[in-house]
Design an enzyme around this catalytic site. Structure first.
Site, short mmCIF file in Angstrom:
data_model
loop_
_atom_site.label_atom_id
_atom_site.label_comp_id
_atom_site.label_asym_id
_atom_site.label_seq_id
_atom_site.Cartn_x
_atom_site.Cartn_y
_atom_site.Cartn_z
CB ALA A 279 43.09 40.98 53.54
N GLY B 161 48.42 55.94 45.85
CA GLY B 161 47.46 54.73 46.24
C GLY B 161 46.76 55.02 47.73
N GLY C 80 53.59 54.35 48.76
CA GLY C 80 53.79 55.26 49.83
C GLY C 80 53.84 56.88 49.19
CG ASN D 192 50.32 44.78 44.55
OD1 ASN D 192 49.82 45.21 45.27
ND2 ASN D 192 49.95 44.14 43.42
CB CYS E 18 46.63 40.34 44.35
SG CYS E 18 45.49 40.62 45.52
CG ASN F 32 45.16 45.84 38.23
OD1 ASN F 32 44.81 44.40 38.32
ND2 ASN F 32 46.29 46.33 38.60
#
Lengths: 302, 260
Positions: free
Chosen positions: A68, A263, A242, A190, A128, A97
């Site tokens: 977060a 990521g 992943g 996302n 997000c 982005n």
């Protein structure tokens, strides 16, 4: 063998770090030559600078992590002034982005960013989960997502990839809505909204209470959604969720992705992107595949 | 900074749940100052995804000529528990050295330095004490622990300078907090590592001499890219408004960032 051509993006290979996991490349450029990457997706830009959420901002989960961060960034003007010129020298396509709180600031940010010659494409972040306004709100109602996509497309000088949220019941409906509104491509997925509670304090670990789940734990969700969406839309999909190794890359292509972003795995192994790029040709040879583009959607194509 | 499978030379329990791990590899040659840390991937060889993330662990001491470094860590969660099972001769996946450590040149020549540590904040002070001693700086150590079973490296610190052990229950050294001893020590510069309440108390009490504090924070990448470990600057006019604990720190000047 590895070359991929997507709207605005001529990629020497289909591997790129995902937005938010690579900042603006400076840190990773001390470890390896960024020029080996297919592209770099830079951290979300908002119109005004954002500090983001209080800490703790991350919590580990089985096979994944919650974050977060809250879109911390110095604002689009500073990114253009301070970060882009350095990254532009790396000779690697940049996907910028874009995030926001209101339609207007998304549009202004997109317009500014798309005018930069170093930027090859925009990734519209409507997903997000960690900001109070905007972000995911734009990514869960198809009509709102479509309206935002159309407005950004109207000002953008570069192709627009819309990054979809998995936190919806009907991912195909979302994808079709933004495609109809003019999106040039999709990025998916996302993070998934999640929470962890500390047994000692008996309170949520993240200061923001909830966070976005990423890492290997979410890969099956990403694969399923790409499998469903890629059969229904004509625009290409940059797959993510992943990915850790070359086998994962192949699986995303089979599901229907035309390129992939890595990521969380960058945090586990900072060299993961160059390692995947290096081993990908071997894997394709082993499979008897001469062009990675031939794998796109093979799991559902007759 | 490099990523390396470092060889385990020694690994032993030195207090309740506290382990000392000595590793050998080229990485040790890059260590520039005490207080830097490494990011350890537990189970890296097996590509295991539980635990997934690396674990930041401070470097307690290093010998660059011998290419060795020593980590002292507490086995708490899954990651450090698995790490505690790595045996001599095996390798551990290490990324580092990372971050900025303690500025040893902040201590004036021939001066006195105070080193204050609490619990698993004590280990990096050992390498710091070594570095200060080699520069001819006198060191005084105030080390706080919960109880006698938690105490480690008492004699090692005593070999370098005057050492006060404080325990919450008085089962070793004196009963009380590290701050109880501050008035008895004269010093030119102070360095601290430990829990936030301890660092806050030190920032309130030590205002005449320079004080440097080492922070701990949950991290993602460990190299400054993910923005997980940020701390706000106390100066609202600061151009960035924040520092990243992993790469701008983990050591900061007292009152440079908010402690939370």
């Amino acid at each position: 063998m590895l070359e991929v051509h997507l709207p605005g993006l001529d990629l020497k290979n289909p591997i790129m770090p995902a937005s938010g996991c690579f900042a603006f490349g400076a840190e990773y450029s001390t470890l390896y030559d960024l020029n080996v990457l297919g592209a770099v997706t830079i951290k979300a830009a908002t119109l005004a600078p954002r500090f983001g959420n209080p800490t703790p901002r991350v919590a580990e989960t089985p096979g994944g992590m919650l974050n977060a961060i809250g879109l911390q960034n110095p604002g689009v003007d500073q990114i253009i002034k301070k970060e882009l010129p350095r990254l532009a020298k790396e000779n690697v396509p940049i996907i910028a982005n874009i995030a926001g709180s209101e339609m207007d600031d998304y549009v202004t940010t997109a317009e500014k960013m798309s005018q930069q010659s170093a930027v090859h494409a925009l990734e519209l972040n409507i997903s997000c989960p960690n900001v109070k306004h905007g972000g995911i709100a734009f990514g869960t109602v198809p009509e709102v997502a479509a309206e935002l996509t159309a407005k950004v497309k109207a000002v953008s000088k570069k192709p627009v990839y819309v990054k979809l949220s998995p936190n919806v019941t009907d991912i195909v409906g979302m994808a079709e809505a933004v495609e109809a509104a003019g999106a040039d491509g999709l990025s998916m997925i996302n993070t998934l909204l999640g929470m962890r509670i500390d047994l000692r304090t008996q309170k949520p670990i993240l200061a923001n209470l909830t966070g976005g789940l990423s890492g290997p734990a979410i890969k099956p969700v990403a694969i399923r959604m790409i499998y469903e969406v890629s059969q229904k839309v004509k625009i290409p999909i940059i797959g993510m969720g992943g990915i850790q190794n070359v086998d994962d890359v192949i699986e995303f292509f089979l599901a229907g992705a035309s390129a992939v972003a890595v990521g969380t795995a960058n945090f586990v192994d900072p060299y993961v992107c160059p390692k995947i790029i290096k081993t990908l040709p071997e894997k394709l040879n082993e499979m008897g595949v001469s062009d990675i583009n031939d794998l796109v959607g093979r799991s559902w194509k007759k | 900074m490099i990523q390396e499978d470092m060889q385990v030379l020694e690994h032993q329990r030195i207090a309740d749940g506290i382990y000392k791990l000595k590793l050998r590899g080229q990485l040790a040659e890059q260590i520039r100052e005490p207080g830097q840390f490494v990011h350890v991937r537990v189970g890296g060889r097996s590509q295991s995804i539980a635990p997934l993330l690396r674990r930041p662990i401070s470097i307690s001491s290093a010998d660059s000529a011998a290419c060795t470094l020593t980590l002292i860590y507490r086995s708490g969660g899954l990651g450090t528990h698995l790490l505690s099972e790595s045996a001599v001769g095996e390798t551990v996946d290490v990324l580092g050295p990372l971050g900025h450590g303690f500025p040893v040149d902040a201590a004036p020549a021939g001066g006195n330095a105070l080193l204050v540590g609490g619990g698993v904040g004590v280990p990096p002070l050992y390498g710091l004490s070594q570095a200060l001693m080699s520069r001819g700086i006198q060191t005084t150590h105030i080390l706080g622990f919960r109880s006698a079973k938690d105490v480690f490296y008492q004699q090692a610190f005593e070999a370098y300078g005057e050492t006060y052990i404080m325990t919450e229950d008085g089962s070793c050294g004196k009963k009380g907090l590290v701050t109880d001893m501050l008035d008895r020590v004269s010093f030119d510069v102070a360095y601290a590592c430990g829990p936030i309440p301890m660092l806050r108390a030190l920032e309130r009490r030590i205002t005449k001499q320079p004080l440097f504090v080492s922070l701990e924070q949950r991290m993602g990448c460990g190299i400054g890219a993910c923005m997980a470990c940020v701390a706000r600057t106390t100066d609202p006019q600061d151009s960035k408004g924040y520092r990243r604990v992993c790469c701008d720190g983990p050591v900061f000047k007292a009152r440079e960032v908010e402690l939370c």
